[in-house]
Design a protein around this motif. Structure first.
Motif, PDB file in Angstrom:
ATOM      1  N   MET A 131      -3.275   0.683  -2.422  1.00 27.73           N
ATOM      2  CA  MET A 131      -2.241  -0.318  -2.685  1.00 27.73           C
ATOM      3  C   MET A 131      -0.953   0.335  -3.171  1.00 27.73           C
ATOM      4  O   MET A 131       0.137   0.074  -2.642  1.00 27.73           O
ATOM      5  CB  MET A 131      -2.754  -1.319  -3.722  1.00 27.73           C
ATOM      6  CG  MET A 131      -1.726  -2.323  -4.188  1.00 27.73           C
ATOM      7  SD  MET A 131      -2.357  -3.394  -5.491  1.00 27.73           S
ATOM      8  CE  MET A 131      -2.389  -2.255  -6.891  1.00 27.73           C
ATOM      9  N   ILE A 132      -1.059   1.202  -4.178  1.00 32.25           N
ATOM     10  CA  ILE A 132       0.118   1.814  -4.788  1.00 32.25           C
ATOM     11  C   ILE A 132       0.783   2.799  -3.838  1.00 32.25           C
ATOM     12  O   ILE A 132       2.018   2.864  -3.752  1.00 32.25           O
ATOM     13  CB  ILE A 132      -0.260   2.518  -6.110  1.00 32.25           C
ATOM     14  CG1 ILE A 132      -0.766   1.489  -7.126  1.00 32.25           C
ATOM     15  CG2 ILE A 132       0.924   3.286  -6.669  1.00 32.25           C
ATOM     16  CD1 ILE A 132       0.246   0.422  -7.500  1.00 32.25           C
ATOM     17  N   ARG A 133      -0.007   3.573  -3.083  1.00 32.86           N
ATOM     18  CA  ARG A 133       0.567   4.576  -2.184  1.00 32.86           C
ATOM     19  C   ARG A 133       1.455   3.933  -1.132  1.00 32.86           C
ATOM     20  O   ARG A 133       2.595   4.371  -0.911  1.00 32.86           O
ATOM     21  CB  ARG A 133      -0.545   5.380  -1.511  1.00 32.86           C
ATOM     22  CG  ARG A 133      -0.029   6.475  -0.576  1.00 32.86           C
ATOM     23  CD  ARG A 133      -1.147   7.183   0.157  1.00 32.86           C
ATOM     24  NE  ARG A 133      -1.941   8.004  -0.740  1.00 32.86           N
ATOM     25  CZ  ARG A 133      -3.158   7.695  -1.158  1.00 32.86           C
ATOM     26  NH1 ARG A 133      -3.729   6.548  -0.773  1.00 32.86           N
ATOM     27  NH2 ARG A 133      -3.823   8.494  -1.966  1.00 32.86           N
ATOM     28  N   LEU A 134       0.953   2.908  -0.460  1.00 31.13           N
ATOM     29  CA  LEU A 134       1.725   2.243   0.590  1.00 31.13           C
ATOM     30  C   LEU A 134       2.966   1.576   0.009  1.00 31.13           C
ATOM     31  O   LEU A 134       4.084   1.735   0.529  1.00 31.13           O
ATOM     32  CB  LEU A 134       0.852   1.208   1.313  1.00 31.13           C
ATOM     33  CG  LEU A 134       1.516   0.415   2.436  1.00 31.13           C
ATOM     34  CD1 LEU A 134       2.047   1.337   3.514  1.00 31.13           C
ATOM     35  CD2 LEU A 134       0.538  -0.603   3.018  1.00 31.13           C
ATOM     36  N   PHE A 135       2.780   0.833  -1.080  1.00 28.89           N
ATOM     37  CA  PHE A 135       3.900   0.139  -1.730  1.00 28.89           C
ATOM     38  C   PHE A 135       4.983   1.116  -2.174  1.00 28.89           C
ATOM     39  O   PHE A 135       6.168   0.928  -1.902  1.00 28.89           O
ATOM     40  CB  PHE A 135       3.375  -0.664  -2.929  1.00 28.89           C
ATOM     41  CG  PHE A 135       4.428  -1.045  -3.926  1.00 28.89           C
ATOM     42  CD1 PHE A 135       5.336  -2.053  -3.645  1.00 28.89           C
ATOM     43  CD2 PHE A 135       4.511  -0.393  -5.149  1.00 28.89           C
ATOM     44  CE1 PHE A 135       6.315  -2.401  -4.570  1.00 28.89           C
ATOM     45  CE2 PHE A 135       5.479  -0.734  -6.076  1.00 28.89           C
ATOM     46  CZ  PHE A 135       6.385  -1.743  -5.787  1.00 28.89           C
ATOM     47  N   ALA A 136       4.592   2.194  -2.859  1.00 30.11           N
ATOM     48  CA  ALA A 136       5.556   3.130  -3.439  1.00 30.11           C
ATOM     49  C   ALA A 136       6.313   3.902  -2.357  1.00 30.11           C
ATOM     50  O   ALA A 136       7.539   4.075  -2.455  1.00 30.11           O
ATOM     51  CB  ALA A 136       4.836   4.097  -4.372  1.00 30.11           C
ATOM     52  N   ASN A 137       5.612   4.364  -1.320  1.00 28.40           N
ATOM     53  CA  ASN A 137       6.273   5.153  -0.282  1.00 28.40           C
ATOM     54  C   ASN A 137       7.282   4.346   0.514  1.00 28.40           C
ATOM     55  O   ASN A 137       8.395   4.826   0.784  1.00 28.40           O
ATOM     56  CB  ASN A 137       5.227   5.757   0.664  1.00 28.40           C
ATOM     57  CG  ASN A 137       4.593   7.013   0.112  1.00 28.40           C
ATOM     58  OD1 ASN A 137       5.148   8.098   0.197  1.00 28.40           O
ATOM     59  ND2 ASN A 137       3.426   6.865  -0.492  1.00 28.40           N
ATOM     60  N   ILE A 138       6.914   3.134   0.901  1.00 29.70           N
ATOM     61  CA  ILE A 138       7.836   2.306   1.692  1.00 29.70           C
ATOM     62  C   ILE A 138       9.017   1.850   0.847  1.00 29.70           C
ATOM     63  O   ILE A 138      10.174   1.911   1.289  1.00 29.70           O
ATOM     64  CB  ILE A 138       7.084   1.084   2.280  1.00 29.70           C
ATOM     65  CG1 ILE A 138       5.942   1.546   3.185  1.00 29.70           C
ATOM     66  CG2 ILE A 138       8.051   0.193   3.054  1.00 29.70           C
ATOM     67  CD1 ILE A 138       6.365   2.447   4.320  1.00 29.70           C
ATOM     68  N   THR A 139       8.759   1.415  -0.372  1.00 32.90           N
ATOM     69  CA  THR A 139       9.843   0.964  -1.247  1.00 32.90           C
ATOM     70  C   THR A 139      10.787   2.108  -1.588  1.00 32.90           C
ATOM     71  O   THR A 139      12.013   1.935  -1.584  1.00 32.90           O
ATOM     72  CB  THR A 139       9.270   0.349  -2.541  1.00 32.90           C
ATOM     73  OG1 THR A 139       8.405  -0.736  -2.200  1.00 32.90           O
ATOM     74  CG2 THR A 139      10.378  -0.165  -3.439  1.00 32.90           C
TER      75      THR A 139
END
Length: 359
Positions: A287-295
């Motif tokens: 959850m955090i990896r996808l959210f953080a990288n795209i944002t």
């Protein structure tokens, strides 16, 4: 071929940068127009503009001052209430509904309880029974768009396989087949094993859903512009699906490793919390990896463009625009990479849950 791919990436990056700069310029001009009308000059606030771009919205911006007001759907303690976001006049007016008076503050619906007292809608971190916002927002529209694209792609490819059985792939089928084979041969089979076919629909859906939404988020104009995979609620649901699938399919050896590991019995009270935290931490990391990288990618691009308006000089664009082009090309790679990583780790977690015991 590599030269052509690099050239194509640079052209696409310049194209995206042009529209991004155009969008920022329009917003900057609108801000000055509103300031002149109020006879007060407001300085350009990059953080406010950046957060507005990456956040969800009740309006679907088509360009300039043109936007589509989306439906507001509110569940209150007195009943369900629906109306158009146009009633708020982009946050400049309150709307008195059937049960309460509502105000739009930073694209969030609030109940006006007094002169200056506001009750915000419920969130995951702050729940309240008086107001729950279940509106159709920009991210919801973007998700529907990606679902339509997925259906068009896979239904047409499926139809092509039925019509051209035993023949070489053609058209969209020839483009999609290597990607589907890649997910099967390089993600599903090595990590899940001989039971991989059972999970192929899930893995293909996750891969293409994330990839398509990442690409839509890179387009700064309609119908793109939504930061769906940079929304923590969306990545939370994707991670939750992985959590449920992994633990539902976990065999007796998987649960034995958690509740009866091969360690002395007196260590069980220590091992149980560690293993249970591990169950949650794996999808949490997804959850955090996808959210953080795209944002983070969106914030960097928007920050570089904002430098032009912060320094109020077109000369800054000589430095910022090439960096933005580079970041746009890099984000094209990250869009596919994050879809691959999420799918790969999902397959890996499933594989460890269904793995047979080896003596």
């Amino acid at each position: 071929m590599k030269t052509k791919k690099i050239a194509l990436g640079l052209v696409l990056g310049v194209f995206l940068t042009f529209f991004s700069c155009k969008t920022f310029a329009i917003q900057h001009e609108e801000g000055h127009a509103e300031a002149a009308h109020a006879e007060t000059e407001k300085e350009f606030n990059p953080s406010e503009v950046i957060l507005e771009h990456i956040a969800d919205s009740h309006f679907l911006h088509l360009g300039g001052e043109v936007s589509i007001a989306l439906p507001i759907v509110l569940y209150t303690d007195k009943g369900l209430e629906t109306f158009s976001a146009a009633k708020f006049e982009h946050g400049h007016a309150d709307y008195t509904g059937k049960y309460y008076t509502y105000r739009l503050v930073k694209d969030k619906v609030n109940i006006v309880e007094g002169a200056d007292s506001l009750l915000p809608a419920a969130t995951v971190l702050k729940l309240n029974k008086k107001l729950i916002d279940i509106s159709i927002t920009r991210n919801v529209v973007s998700m529907w768009l990606s679902i339509i694209i997925l259906l068009i792609i896979f239904l047409s490819v499926s139809s092509a396989y039925k019509k051209r059985e035993g023949k070489a792939p053609k058209g969209l089928q020839s483009f999609m087949e290597p990607i589907i084979m890649f997910v099967r041969d390089d993600i599903a089979r090595p990590n899940i094993g001989y039971k991989y076919q059972r999970f192929m629909p899930l893995l293909l859906t996750i891969f293409f859903f994330i990839w398509i939404n990442n690409l839509i988020g890179l387009v700064p104009f309609f119908p793109g512009g939504a930061n769906l995979t940079g929304n923590i609620a969306v990545t939370f649901v994707l991670a939750l699906i992985t959590l449920i699938i992994v633990n539902i399919n976990g065999n007796k050896y998987y649960w034995k490793h958690i509740f009866a590991p091969d360690v002395p019995v007196w260590l069980y009270p220590i091992m149980w919390p560690v293993e249970l935290v591990g169950i949650i931490s794996k999808p949490f990391a997804l959850m955090i990896r996808l959210f953080a990288n795209i944002t983070a990618g969106h914030i960097i691009v928007l920050s570089l463009i904002s430098l032009i308006f912060v320094f109020k000089s077109a000369a800054v664009s000589v430095v910022s625009v090439p960096f933005v082009v580079f970041m746009d090309v890099l984000e094209l790679l990250v869009a596919a990479l994050q879809a691959f990583i999420f799918t790969l780790l999902t397959a890996l977690f499933i594989g460890t849950a269904i793995e047979e015991h080896h003596h």
